[in-house]
Structure formats: C-alpha cells, structure tokens
Motif scaffolding. Structure first.
Motif, PDB file in Angstrom:
ATOM      1  N   MET A   1       4.540 -15.898  -7.954  1.00  0.00           N
ATOM      2  CA  MET A   1       4.177 -15.241  -9.216  1.00  0.00           C
ATOM      3  C   MET A   1       5.168 -14.110  -9.509  1.00  0.00           C
ATOM      4  N   ILE A   2       5.696 -14.095 -10.702  1.00  0.00           N
ATOM      5  CA  ILE A   2       6.536 -12.977 -11.123  1.00  0.00           C
ATOM      6  C   ILE A   2       5.939 -12.349 -12.378  1.00  0.00           C
ATOM      7  N   ARG A   3       6.226 -11.062 -12.537  1.00  0.00           N
ATOM      8  CA  ARG A   3       5.714 -10.337 -13.702  1.00  0.00           C
ATOM      9  C   ARG A   3       6.761  -9.368 -14.221  1.00  0.00           C
ATOM     10  N   SER A  81       4.137   6.136  -6.876  1.00  0.00           N
ATOM     11  CA  SER A  81       3.785   5.011  -7.751  1.00  0.00           C
ATOM     12  C   SER A  81       4.219   3.685  -7.140  1.00  0.00           C
ATOM     13  N   VAL A  82       5.455   3.625  -6.643  1.00  0.00           N
ATOM     14  CA  VAL A  82       5.946   2.353  -6.120  1.00  0.00           C
ATOM     15  C   VAL A  82       5.203   1.979  -4.833  1.00  0.00           C
ATOM     16  N   GLU A  83       4.729   2.982  -4.120  1.00  0.00           N
ATOM     17  CA  GLU A  83       3.928   2.703  -2.922  1.00  0.00           C
ATOM     18  C   GLU A  83       2.646   1.947  -3.297  1.00  0.00           C
ATOM     19  N   GLN A  87       1.788  -1.761  -2.012  1.00  0.00           N
ATOM     20  CA  GLN A  87       0.531  -1.971  -1.284  1.00  0.00           C
ATOM     21  C   GLN A  87      -0.240  -3.173  -1.818  1.00  0.00           C
ATOM     22  N   ARG A  88      -0.019  -3.488  -3.104  1.00  0.00           N
ATOM     23  CA  ARG A  88      -0.698  -4.636  -3.711  1.00  0.00           C
ATOM     24  C   ARG A  88       0.092  -5.932  -3.560  1.00  0.00           C
ATOM     25  N   GLY A  89       1.143  -5.903  -2.747  1.00  0.00           N
ATOM     26  CA  GLY A  89       1.878  -7.127  -2.443  1.00  0.00           C
ATOM     27  C   GLY A  89       3.038  -7.434  -3.369  1.00  0.00           C
ATOM     28  N   HIS A 157       5.334 -11.447  -6.412  1.00  0.00           N
ATOM     29  CA  HIS A 157       4.232 -11.217  -5.481  1.00  0.00           C
ATOM     30  C   HIS A 157       4.521 -11.940  -4.181  1.00  0.00           C
ATOM     31  N   VAL A 158       4.427 -11.225  -3.079  1.00  0.00           N
ATOM     32  CA  VAL A 158       4.817 -11.817  -1.801  1.00  0.00           C
ATOM     33  C   VAL A 158       3.627 -12.018  -0.862  1.00  0.00           C
ATOM     34  N   GLN A 159       2.431 -11.637  -1.306  1.00  0.00           N
ATOM     35  CA  GLN A 159       1.230 -11.865  -0.483  1.00  0.00           C
ATOM     36  C   GLN A 159       0.213 -12.634  -1.308  1.00  0.00           C
ATOM     37  N   SER A 160      -0.525 -13.536  -0.656  1.00  0.00           N
ATOM     38  CA  SER A 160      -1.537 -14.304  -1.397  1.00  0.00           C
ATOM     39  C   SER A 160      -2.822 -13.527  -1.497  1.00  0.00           C
TER      40      SER A 160
END
Ligand code: MG
Length: 160
Positions: A1-3, A81-83, A87-89, A157-160
């Motif tokens: 997924m990309i955003r 902010s980037v942390e 943290q959300r993958g 996104h790198v985590q499911s």
C-alpha cells in the motif's frame, strides 16, 4: 500500500526574526513570524507526512495557542511527527518540496536543508528534494512579506 500526502504552509516575514528553513538558519534581513521558530518548510513536511498516514495535522498535535510550543524548534516537532508515522508501519518513499520566497536565493543552502531534513526523518538524502522559487514579485510572497512552502510525500506501508 502506498499513499500520497500534501502539506502547505505560509508565514509572514518580519525584521528581527531568524529565517529558518528545514532547520537551517539562512542569513536574511527578515525571518518567519510564528508561535514556534516559524520554520515554514518543516511545518509543511509535517502536514504532508501526517496527512499521508491519515493521523492528523500540525495544528492538532502542536496547537499555536499552547505555550508548550512557544519558540519551539520545528525540527523537534518534525522528529516527533515522523515517529508517529513510523510507529504505524509507514516508511517514506520520497518527499518533494517547493519553497517560494522573493529573497534570499535558496540554492546555496539547498544541500544543507536537504541533509537537515533527511537527518531528522532518518532517510537517505536522495529521498528528499527542495526547489526554491520566487513569486515574480506578485502578491504578498512576491513583495517579500511572506514565505510559502508546498510539500508532497509518498509513503509505503511495511507492516500488515
Ligand atoms: Mg507554520
């Protein structure tokens, strides 16, 4: 997924304030008026990242009426902010920026600005680019009364 994310900011330029762009102090007669250090580029990057991740925006996390952020170093706000984004993958694919101001010329400081932002974001410097533009002497930015930043970012996104 990309955003994709989009961030925009504008600050008035006044005498007696430092001109801070992406954490770099640029010699100038005028600097950004702001509750924090007024770093217009860092603020736009924050909004692009938070928006892409669907987390919130800078005004929500760092309210300008909160004394905690008075004269805050915006690079620290960017790191925080980037942390939240990491943290959300999410990971940063790339960030592209336009800084519009009538003077001074940005080019001599561009590499330093890219390195400053890349360090704060923990990404290789080739993943972030910054272009300086003038406003052709039109409107408040063109009259040297304000500086504007526009930023897009792409996250994966790198985590499911
Ligand atoms: Mg701002």
């Amino acid at each position: 997924m990309i955003r994709i994310g989009l961030g925009k900011d504008l600050h008035r330029l006044v005498e007696g304030r430092p001109f801070v762009v992406g954490g770099v102090n640029i010699p100038s007669e005028r600097g950004e008026l702001g509750h924090s250090d007024g770093d217009v580029l860092s603020h736009a990057v924050i909004d692009a990242l938070l928006g892409a991740a669907g987390i919130g925006d800078i005004g929500e996390f760092f309210p300008s009426n909160d004394l905690q952020w008075k004269d805050a170093n915006s690079i620290e706000l960017l790191k925080e902010s980037v942390e939240r984004v990491y943290q959300r993958g999410w990971r940063i694919i790339n960030i592209d920026c336009i800084l519009t101001c009538e003077s001074p010329k940005l080019l001599p400081y561009r590499q330093h600005i890219r390195e400053s932002l890349a360090t704060a974001l923990q990404i290789p410097v080739d993943r972030i680019f910054v272009k300086g533009k003038t406003n052709e002497k039109v409107d408040a930015v063109g009259a040297g009364l304000a500086v504007e930043a526009l930023v897009v970012c792409l996250l994966e996104h790198v985590q499911s």
